[in-house]
Design a protein around this motif. Structure first.
Motif, PDB file in Angstrom:
ATOM      1  N   UNK A 176       0.830  -1.201   0.000  1.00 55.55           N
ATOM      2  CA  UNK A 176       0.000   0.000   0.000  1.00 55.55           C
ATOM      3  C   UNK A 176       0.871   1.259   0.000  1.00 55.55           C
ATOM      4  N   UNK A 177       2.082   1.133   0.560  1.00 56.57           N
ATOM      5  CA  UNK A 177       3.015   2.271   0.611  1.00 56.57           C
ATOM      6  C   UNK A 177       4.224   1.903  -0.246  1.00 56.57           C
ATOM      7  N   UNK A 178       4.320   2.514  -1.376  1.00 56.56           N
ATOM      8  CA  UNK A 178       5.352   2.144  -2.352  1.00 56.56           C
ATOM      9  C   UNK A 178       6.601   3.011  -2.267  1.00 56.56           C
ATOM     10  N   UNK A 179       6.528   4.144  -1.559  1.00 54.50           N
ATOM     11  CA  UNK A 179       7.679   5.050  -1.469  1.00 54.50           C
ATOM     12  C   UNK A 179       7.879   5.501  -0.024  1.00 54.50           C
ATOM     13  N   UNK A 180       9.036   6.073   0.213  1.00 53.25           N
ATOM     14  CA  UNK A 180       9.319   6.586   1.555  1.00 53.25           C
ATOM     15  C   UNK A 180      10.391   7.672   1.477  1.00 53.25           C
ATOM     16  N   UNK A 181      10.448   8.488   2.517  1.00 56.78           N
ATOM     17  CA  UNK A 181      11.476   9.524   2.640  1.00 56.78           C
ATOM     18  C   UNK A 181      11.610   9.846   4.123  1.00 56.78           C
ATOM     19  N   UNK A 182      12.671  10.554   4.445  1.00 51.77           N
ATOM     20  CA  UNK A 182      12.870  10.944   5.841  1.00 51.77           C
ATOM     21  C   UNK A 182      11.825  11.991   6.247  1.00 51.77           C
ATOM     22  N   UNK A 183      11.260  11.802   7.417  1.00 56.14           N
ATOM     23  CA  UNK A 183      10.476  12.854   8.052  1.00 56.14           C
ATOM     24  C   UNK A 183      11.366  13.571   9.064  1.00 56.14           C
ATOM     25  N   UNK A 184      12.174  12.784   9.782  1.00 52.15           N
ATOM     26  CA  UNK A 184      13.178  13.319  10.707  1.00 52.15           C
ATOM     27  C   UNK A 184      14.258  12.253  10.838  1.00 52.15           C
ATOM     28  N   UNK A 185      15.349  12.438  10.121  1.00 50.84           N
ATOM     29  CA  UNK A 185      16.406  11.420  10.093  1.00 50.84           C
ATOM     30  C   UNK A 185      17.030  11.209  11.457  1.00 50.84           C
ATOM     31  N   UNK A 186      17.224  12.271  12.217  1.00 51.42           N
ATOM     32  CA  UNK A 186      17.864  12.157  13.528  1.00 51.42           C
ATOM     33  C   UNK A 186      17.049  11.267  14.458  1.00 51.42           C
ATOM     34  N   UNK A 187      15.727  11.382  14.405  1.00 47.56           N
ATOM     35  CA  UNK A 187      14.849  10.597  15.282  1.00 47.56           C
ATOM     36  C   UNK A 187      14.358   9.306  14.618  1.00 47.56           C
ATOM     37  N   UNK A 188      14.889   9.019  13.425  1.00 49.64           N
ATOM     38  CA  UNK A 188      14.501   7.826  12.665  1.00 49.64           C
ATOM     39  C   UNK A 188      12.987   7.792  12.422  1.00 49.64           C
ATOM     40  N   UNK A 189      12.453   8.917  11.981  1.00 49.73           N
ATOM     41  CA  UNK A 189      11.036   9.038  11.624  1.00 49.73           C
ATOM     42  C   UNK A 189      10.935   9.067  10.103  1.00 49.73           C
ATOM     43  N   UNK A 215       5.776   8.278  10.284  1.00 47.90           N
ATOM     44  CA  UNK A 215       5.815   7.192  11.280  1.00 47.90           C
ATOM     45  C   UNK A 215       7.109   7.234  12.069  1.00 47.90           C
ATOM     46  N   UNK A 216       6.979   7.173  13.402  1.00 47.28           N
ATOM     47  CA  UNK A 216       8.141   7.142  14.294  1.00 47.28           C
ATOM     48  C   UNK A 216       8.521   5.687  14.517  1.00 47.28           C
ATOM     49  N   UNK A 217       9.660   5.273  13.970  1.00 42.33           N
ATOM     50  CA  UNK A 217      10.067   3.870  14.061  1.00 42.33           C
ATOM     51  C   UNK A 217      10.528   3.476  15.459  1.00 42.33           C
ATOM     52  N   UNK A 218      10.889   4.439  16.281  1.00 41.52           N
ATOM     53  CA  UNK A 218      11.320   4.132  17.649  1.00 41.52           C
ATOM     54  C   UNK A 218      10.129   3.900  18.573  1.00 41.52           C
ATOM     55  N   UNK A 219       9.167   4.803  18.537  1.00 44.27           N
ATOM     56  CA  UNK A 219       7.998   4.700  19.422  1.00 44.27           C
ATOM     57  C   UNK A 219       6.861   3.924  18.778  1.00 44.27           C
ATOM     58  N   UNK A 220       7.019   3.621  17.473  1.00 50.97           N
ATOM     59  CA  UNK A 220       6.007   2.869  16.730  1.00 50.97           C
ATOM     60  C   UNK A 220       4.650   3.578  16.785  1.00 50.97           C
ATOM     61  N   UNK A 221       4.653   4.839  16.476  1.00 51.03           N
ATOM     62  CA  UNK A 221       3.425   5.637  16.478  1.00 51.03           C
ATOM     63  C   UNK A 221       3.339   6.466  15.205  1.00 51.03           C
ATOM     64  N   UNK A 222       2.098   6.762  14.798  1.00 51.30           N
ATOM     65  CA  UNK A 222       1.851   7.634  13.644  1.00 51.30           C
ATOM     66  C   UNK A 222       1.871   9.085  14.124  1.00 51.30           C
ATOM     67  N   UNK A 223       2.698   9.884  13.508  1.00 49.18           N
ATOM     68  CA  UNK A 223       2.839  11.299  13.898  1.00 49.18           C
ATOM     69  C   UNK A 223       1.871  12.197  13.136  1.00 49.18           C
ATOM     70  N   UNK A 224       1.432  11.772  12.002  1.00 46.84           N
ATOM     71  CA  UNK A 224       0.540  12.600  11.175  1.00 46.84           C
ATOM     72  C   UNK A 224       0.616  12.135   9.732  1.00 46.84           C
ATOM     73  N   UNK A 225       0.117  12.960   8.815  1.00 44.12           N
ATOM     74  CA  UNK A 225       0.144  12.602   7.409  1.00 44.12           C
ATOM     75  C   UNK A 225      -0.750  13.500   6.586  1.00 44.12           C
TER      76      UNK A 225
END
Length: 232
Positions: A176-189, A215-225
């Motif tokens: 369903x999600x074919x692409x990705x980019x950094x939202x916040x590289x320092x926080x691995x989002x 998506x925050x990969x550390x806290x496993x939460x959706x930040x927005x979109x």
């Protein structure tokens, strides 16, 4: 009642049981034969109980706890009840000591296994930490690790953006999600992006939508979109 007397009565009852079938051969004696058989069986049962009681009494009088205790003692080579009691006590003490040793050995084995498990867990944690550190600022590595879980949470986020009906258009094995980019590289989002959904508008018409999910990969939460009409 002596053992010999009980044995004699037992034999007498047995004879009655044997005699009764012979009496059945004579028509005039058949009625008596039935009563003789019953009497013989009752007498045999009585004798067996008396025999057992006599044997038990004799064994106890000899200094053993029961007839079975004396039998076991004889099988072990003991005829003196006092020597047998000492032997049983020694066996019991040895059994208690052996069980205590087994408990200590088992506890030691469990301790060793627990230490091994703790070391394995620590080692695996170190490996995981090293992998995370190596993954670090590598966008593809971070996104690949989080893709499956992010797809679940972000799918729900996208669906809740629909005002009316929605319909996913991706295939069975298609992401369903074919692409990705950094939202916040320092926080691995990571921001995951796709266009495999249609939203229905207020007039009932369907429209393809582009959606993104932060998506925050550390806290496993959706930040927005964001969700907007169009195709990638």
């Amino acid at each position: 009642m002596s053992v010999l007397w009980a044995l004699g009565v037992l034999l007498g009852g047995g004879l009655l049981v044997v005699v009764s079938p012979i009496m059945l051969l004579f028509r005039a004696r058949r009625a008596q034969a039935k009563w003789v058989a019953v009497a013989g069986l009752v007498l045999a049962f009585f004798c067996v109980s008396k025999w057992d009681g006599a044997v038990q009494s004799e064994a106890i009088a000899a200094g053993f706890s029961s007839a079975d205790d004396r039998r076991i003692a004889r099988e072990a080579g003991f005829t003196d009840p006092e020597a047998w009691r000492l032997e049983k006590r020694a066996q019991a003490e040895a059994r208690v000591a052996r069980e205590a040793e087994e408990r200590v050995a088992r506890a030691e084995r469990e301790k060793v296994e627990a230490e091994k498990a703790a070391k394995r867990a620590e080692y695996m944690a170190q490996i995981a930490a090293a992998n995370d550190a190596a993954c670090g600022q590598n966008l593809k590595c971070v996104a690949d690790k989080a893709w499956a879980e992010a797809s679940v949470y972000c799918q729900d986020y996208v669906e809740r953006r629909a005002k009316f009906q929605f319909e996913w258009t991706d295939g069975f094995l298609e992401r369903k999600f074919s692409r990705y980019r950094w939202h916040n590289a320092k926080e691995q989002q990571v921001t995951f992006i796709g266009d495999k959904v249609k939203f229905q508008n207020g007039f009932g018409a369907w429209q393809n939508m582009i959606y993104s999910c932060d998506y925050d990969t550390k806290t496993k939460t959706v930040l927005g979109g964001r969700v907007e009409a169009g195709r990638l």
